[in-house]
Design an enzyme around this catalytic site. Sequence first.
Site, PDB file in Angstrom:
ATOM      1  N   LYS A   1      43.382  11.570   8.050  1.00 45.75           N
ATOM      2  CA  LYS A   1      43.309  13.029   8.192  1.00 45.75           C
ATOM      3  C   LYS A   1      42.882  13.684   6.878  1.00 45.75           C
ATOM      4  CE  LYS A   1      47.015  13.090  11.658  1.00 45.75           C
ATOM      5  NZ  LYS A   1      48.435  13.458  11.919  1.00 45.75           N
TER       6      LYS A   1
ATOM      7  N   CYS B   1      52.790  -8.370   8.453  1.00 45.40           N
ATOM      8  CA  CYS B   1      52.230  -7.519   9.504  1.00 45.40           C
ATOM      9  C   CYS B   1      52.199  -8.254  10.836  1.00 45.40           C
ATOM     10  CB  CYS B   1      50.811  -7.082   9.139  1.00 45.40           C
ATOM     11  SG  CYS B   1      50.677  -6.249   7.558  1.00 45.40           S
TER      12      CYS B   1
ATOM     13  N   SER C   1      39.493  15.899   6.371  1.00 46.85           N
ATOM     14  CA  SER C   1      39.549  17.297   5.917  1.00 46.85           C
ATOM     15  C   SER C   1      38.573  17.580   4.778  1.00 46.85           C
ATOM     16  CB  SER C   1      40.972  17.651   5.477  1.00 46.85           C
ATOM     17  OG  SER C   1      41.318  16.995   4.273  1.00 46.85           O
TER      18      SER C   1
ATOM     19  N   GLU D   1      44.228  -2.123   7.743  1.00 51.20           N
ATOM     20  CA  GLU D   1      45.089  -3.004   8.528  1.00 51.20           C
ATOM     21  C   GLU D   1      46.499  -2.495   8.330  1.00 51.20           C
ATOM     22  OE1 GLU D   1      47.822  -5.505   9.676  1.00 51.20           O
ATOM     23  OE2 GLU D   1      47.350  -6.145   7.638  1.00 51.20           O
TER      24      GLU D   1
ATOM     25  N   ILE E   1      41.049  12.399   4.524  1.00 45.66           N
ATOM     26  CA  ILE E   1      39.624  12.131   4.311  1.00 45.66           C
ATOM     27  C   ILE E   1      38.778  13.033   5.209  1.00 45.66           C
ATOM     28  CG2 ILE E   1      37.810  10.390   4.593  1.00 45.66           C
ATOM     29  CD1 ILE E   1      40.045   8.308   3.814  1.00 45.66           C
TER      30      ILE E   1
END
Length: 550
Positions: free
Chosen positions: A281, A333, A285, A299, A283
């Site tokens: 978000k 992860c 904006s 990732e 970036i």
Amino acid sequence: MASVAQHGHPNIPPINNEPMRNYEPGSKDRAGLQKAVDEMIKAGPVEVPCVINGKAVTTGRTNKQLNPSNHASAVAVYQEADAALIGEAIEGALAAKVTWEDMPWVDRAAIFLRAADLIAGKYRYKIMAATMLGQGKNVWQAEIDAAAEICDFFRFGVAQVAELYSQQPAKHAPGVWNKMEYRPLEGFVLAVSPFNFTAIGGNLPGAPALVGNVVIWKPSPMAVLSNYIVYQILEEAGLPAGVIQFTPGPAEEIVKTCTDHRKFASLHFTGSTYVFRQLWKQIVSNIDNYVSYPRIVGETGGKNFHLVHPSANVTMAVHESIRAAFEYQGQKCSALSRLYVPASLWNNGFKDELVKEIKSITLGPVEDFKHFMGPVISKGSFDKSVGFAEAAKKEGGIILAGGKGDDSKGYYVEPTLIQTENPRSTTMVNEIFGPVLTAYVYDDSKPDFWKSICAEVDGCTEYALTGAVFAKDRQAVVEANSYLRNASGMFYVQCKCTGAVVGQQPFGGGRASGTNDKAGSISIFYRFVNQRTTKENMIDIDHFSYPHNA
């Protein structure tokens, strides 16, 4: 730039996975690693600077990386970058880019091949010791990460980029020569790396740098020491000053300074889904401010599954599940978090064998090599893991093993097994990132049970990273492969859902788990290059008109 002699296109050396060592009692490797660990403990905290344009920088703002096995001690005291220093780092990186991207490809490759050899040999025990003491990994987890995988990333990366550069247009019209150029991105890359894999710490700045990019590297505060060693090794291998700027410090300030810059070209990220979405978000904006559209490569989290079919080998599924759930305390992860077992197996030996084996797991400090599990990384992780066990009990879950912790000296959480009757309970849906496994026992007496449970696995969470199916019945495997096509970016059959190997199983997942750009494969490098086509005409035309104009 000085003139460079042309030596054709040399073949790179043969590339293979780094052989892993066992560190068995009485071995030379065990003695060497034990010595490195003991010396690092005795030496006390390492002073870690920021490194800007190849020079160590002290900022006056310091923080500590604690030893999670003994949180009263620190493994490093590191300098923190601020916005002003990041601005200086960006400008220095952009200046270094001029010569770095023009450096012959074979010379960039040589740096990373040499770095891999330095890690495999000269610095193997040191980087493993830093990973063990700073990140809470036992011997085997440190070996497969800080020794083997990072070497594989660097070596296979060279092979994959060589393949990328060799991909040229297949057709040429008469009198025309077509060429494809793979340029680095216009600007700089921001690499934000996690605590849990030293190898990822090396690969996040390393992959874009290998294809000619310059990088601002923000390491995790819980992996600064091992990551700094990686940086030093790259420097010793010949990495020019400014190509990778080593900038530990507060994430928000560093990231904002980078993403506000007009020459921000890419984010290479591994971390939480929430943070990744916030950065996306941020970036977006700024999209009108950038020279080009930034490449966003990430990732993030996972809620990974083992799905056991009634035809499965019980003992194999039990042991694979224990490894997947509790190796490195579930802080991968890809770690197993939800286990689906048919009632016909669960009530006839699966449950008893699983509980028995979990209760046999030993837990202790990583410098004592006998332990299967060590500490979780921090107080926050400790509280979260123990808190999930308590939340499960409130929802009616049964704690079959573990469920408690002790943070008096280190952040130790018992390997925990929860049985739930609700497939959408808290611990079946939410990412935990700790040693907590939840089992759901499904009814396999109905004709369509397999399709039904596959649908539940697929729809349970927003994540889609890894998953495994255990079944001797091949038709069941075929059907699960189809039903679960979008449930994971990595699908395992008859083996655990962790342990991807570079060059063998490219890593990444979709949905909320990331952009699925497959680290460890050629695919990741496409994200960090700008392609340019060149068409060269060899034959002069004598008029602008075409034959039909006559």
